[in-house]
Structure formats: structure tokens, C-alpha cells
Design an enzyme around this catalytic site. Structure first.
Site, mmCIF file in Angstrom:
data_model
loop_
_atom_site.group_PDB
_atom_site.id
_atom_site.type_symbol
_atom_site.label_atom_id
_atom_site.label_comp_id
_atom_site.label_asym_id
_atom_site.label_seq_id
_atom_site.Cartn_x
_atom_site.Cartn_y
_atom_site.Cartn_z
ATOM 1 N N SER A 63 39.758 6.595 -52.356
ATOM 2 C CA SER A 63 38.988 7.769 -51.905
ATOM 3 C C SER A 63 39.167 9.021 -52.769
ATOM 4 O O SER A 63 38.316 9.913 -52.716
ATOM 5 C CB SER A 63 39.213 8.043 -50.427
ATOM 6 O OG SER A 63 40.441 8.651 -50.187
ATOM 7 N N THR A 85 42.914 1.996 -49.137
ATOM 8 C CA THR A 85 44.065 1.118 -48.898
ATOM 9 C C THR A 85 43.720 -0.050 -47.986
ATOM 10 O O THR A 85 44.281 -1.138 -48.134
ATOM 11 C CB THR A 85 45.216 1.962 -48.296
ATOM 12 O OG1 THR A 85 45.575 2.941 -49.266
ATOM 13 C CG2 THR A 85 46.430 1.136 -47.961
ATOM 14 N N THR A 100 42.074 6.974 -47.027
ATOM 15 C CA THR A 100 42.419 8.055 -46.097
ATOM 16 C C THR A 100 42.513 9.432 -46.761
ATOM 17 O O THR A 100 42.419 10.445 -46.089
ATOM 18 C CB THR A 100 43.756 7.750 -45.390
ATOM 19 O OG1 THR A 100 44.763 7.579 -46.390
ATOM 20 C CG2 THR A 100 43.663 6.510 -44.531
ATOM 21 N N ASP A 101 42.696 9.459 -48.086
ATOM 22 C CA ASP A 101 42.929 10.759 -48.743
ATOM 23 C C ASP A 101 41.777 11.740 -48.536
ATOM 24 O O ASP A 101 42.004 12.936 -48.317
ATOM 25 C CB ASP A 101 43.175 10.566 -50.250
ATOM 26 C CG ASP A 101 44.514 9.890 -50.553
ATOM 27 O OD1 ASP A 101 45.325 9.732 -49.625
ATOM 28 O OD2 ASP A 101 44.735 9.534 -51.717
#
Ligand code: ASP
Length: 323
Positions: free
Chosen positions: A55, A12, A88-89
């Protein structure tokens, strides 16, 4: 001026909100470049646009390639530290992978953003500035890979994504942050934590992660007994207990010497050989199940993938997981 390498992998932080499709996607190829002027106050930044993937597209093999790249920069005497930007995942998995395979005392920092570059309150710029500040701070030495996010510093080993959309998503539930970032200071509360290190030349072990639930059927786990599975991680119940229905599968894995690592699906506390009933921790320990403490399921899986490159011996793996 000190030099820092920033390796971009996507996520993101490198995306934008596309009004036409009403979705966040990698629309703006210069999103990261535009941040360089904000960083120049703190360091000379060498920005490396290595990847631009969300990710969920990350794999252990790509993590290995990324680790090679990080190492390449750390070997360079003119580079003080490396910042990796990441979605971030799966950020915690990549951060922990880097932590396990890189032994340099120079800081490796992983960061990202919950809001894309053109959204209100975009957090990418501040997270990246904080990461570069942290990278050049002498107190960041010998801390392994750390995650800098939302004014906080977390150890890669303990941090996890806890909220789907809030900018305060990264937390270390059991241990808390190791430091904070203020306008003027990078403040660690603790001395550097003990580190572990594995030398690997690939990361392709096949290791499924299974979550235990009430009323599990052994049918669901049949694939674990097919060829090609190198190890299994189970997020067990409570202190480390499993439904009796799946014990035949666990016994078969154990007799085939396929490592089974157990963590708890509780995000606080330890797995132990407390309970003596069918499927209880005592029985699992006797069967040779490897108890892992302080790691969540996804990170225990990363550790097993890394550890299997060093040894397939169950006793040796138990030692690794006792760290
Ligand atoms: N889905 C995004 C990713 O992990 C989320 C983010 O970057 O925050 O790539």
C-alpha cells in the site's frame, strides 16, 4: 446465496514470509485464492485479483481507478456488497477516498492483515471472513465505506492505523468503533452516520501535507510557492496554531487563493480560532485558512484532492470541510 465481490489490491494479506531473505513480500500468488473456501459458507464470492501492490505504492489516481471498479460491482444487482483487500499502511486513505466518492447504499468494506499468510497468528483469513459476513448483513446498509479489522467495525472517516505491528492497529481515537463482530453477530451500536458524496472524474490535484513543529523554518516550505501546488494541508499545533516563522508563507498562499486546510497534529479535539497571537488560530481564520475537524492530516489531504475536483472556490471548500 448472496453474492459479494472481493477486490484484491495487495498488502500483507496477500504476502508471505520468505525465509531465505527474512522479509515479507508478495511471494505467494495464490494466497487470496486459498481463502475462498472459508468464505463460501457466507456468500458466493467473486474474487477479482485487481492489483498486487504494497500500500505505500498506492496513489490517489489508483484510488480513483479502484473506485470505478467498486462502482462497477455495486451497479450489478446480483452483488450485495464489495470487500476491498488492501495493505494497512495507507488503508485509511483509500477507505476514506471510497467513502467520499461512492454513494451506493450497498456496503463497501476495506480490510487487510498485519501478519502475512504463513506467519503465526495470521489475521488475514479472519479479517476477510468477517468482512464478507459484514457485507451480507442487512444492518451494513447505507454506512458508506467501513473498515473491518480485528473483530471491529470502524467508519472510514474516523479510523486510523495506530500501531506499526499489532493486529489491533486500527482505532478510531475520537469516536471509537461503530460496531463489533462476534461469532454469531454483526453488531452496530449506532444508526448509519450522515454521509457526504462528491462526483469526480479524476484525482490528480497536487496537495502536500505539512506537519507543524517548534522552530520551523520558512525555507522548508519554499516549494509550496512554486507553480503546480493546488492546495496544502497543515497539521497544526494544538487547537490550530502555527509558528510565526512560517506565517509569511501562509499569507502568500492566502493572497494567491491557494486553499490551505488546517487540522491538528493532536489526534483528539478540534481546531478553533481560539488564540489571538501571531500564528494563532484567530489570525489563521482571518486569512481564510480552512479549518477541518475530525479528520487527520492524511485524510484531510484525500478530502481536499477530491473536493478540488468539484470546486476551487475557498468559500465552497470551507462548506465542504464543515461537514
Ligand atoms: N506495508 C504493508 C502494506 O501496507 C503493511 C500491511 O499490509 O499491513 O502494504
Amino acid at each position: 446465496m448472496t453474492q459479494v465481490a472481493v477486490i484484491n489490491t495487495g498488502g500483507t494479506i496477500a504476502m508471505g514470509m520468505d525465509a531465505e531473505s527474512d522479509s515479507v513480500k508478495p511471494t505467494d500468488e495464490h494466497a487470496m485464492e486459498r481463502l475462498i473456501p472459508l468464505l463460501e459458507k457466507y456468500a458466493n464470492v467473486k474474487m477479482d485479483h485487481y492489483l498486487n501492490i504494497p500500500s505505500p505504492h498506492m496513489t490517489p489516481e489508483i484510488m480513483y481507478q479502484l473506485a470505478q471498479r467498486v462502482h462497477h460491482y455495486l451497479e450489478d444487482k446480483s452483488i450485495a456488497g464489495v470487500v476491498v483487500t488492501h495493505g494497512t499502511d495507507t488503508l485509511e486513505e483509500t477507505a476514506y477516498f471510497l467513502d467520499l466518492v461512492e454513494s451506493s447504499e450497498k456496503p463497501v468494506i476495506v480490510t487487510g492483515a498485519m501478519r502475512s499468510s504463513n506467519e503465526l497468528g495470521a489475521d488475514g483469513p479472519v479479517n476477510l471472513v468477517h468482512s464478507v459476513r459484514t457485507a451480507v448483513d442487512p444492518s451494513s446498509s447505507n454506512r458508506g465505506t467501513i473498515v473491518v479489522f480485528n473483530d471491529e467495525i470502524h467508519a472510514a472517516r474516523f479510523v486510523t492505523k495506530t500501531h506499526t505491528s499489532n493486529v489491533a492497529t486500527f482505532q478510531s481515537p475520537q469516536y471509537g468503533t461503530i460496531g463489533q463482530i462476534t461469532h454469531k453477530q454483526i453488531k452496530y451500536y449506532l444508526p448509519p452516520l450522515p454521509r457526504e458524496h462528491y462526483t469526480v472524474d479524476k484525482a490528480d490535484a497536487s496537495v502536500p501535507l505539512i506537519k507543524a513543529t517548534a522552530g520551523m523554518s520558512p525555507e522548508w516550505l519554499k516549494f509550496l510557492l512554486e507553480p503546480g501546488i493546488d492546495g496544502v494541508v497543515i497539521e497544526a499545533l494544538g487547537q490550530g496554531n502555527l509558528p510565526p516563522s512560517i506565517m509569511p508563507v501562509i499569507r502568500e498562499l492566502s493572497s494567491r487563493k491557494i486553499p490551505v486546510v488546517m487540522v491538528s497534529r493532536c489526534f483528539n479535539g478540534f481546531v478553533q480560532d481560539t488564540y489571538g497571537y501571531e500564528g494563532g488560530g484567530k489570525q489563521l481564520k482571518e486569512l481564510g485558512v480552512i479549518f477541518s475537524n475530525g479528520l487527520n492530516g492524511q485524510k484531510a489531504r484525500i478530502k481536499l484532492i477530491v473536493a478540488l475536483e468539484t470546486s476551487r472556490d475557498i468559500e465552497r471548500l470551507k462548506e465542504y470541510f464543515s461537514f
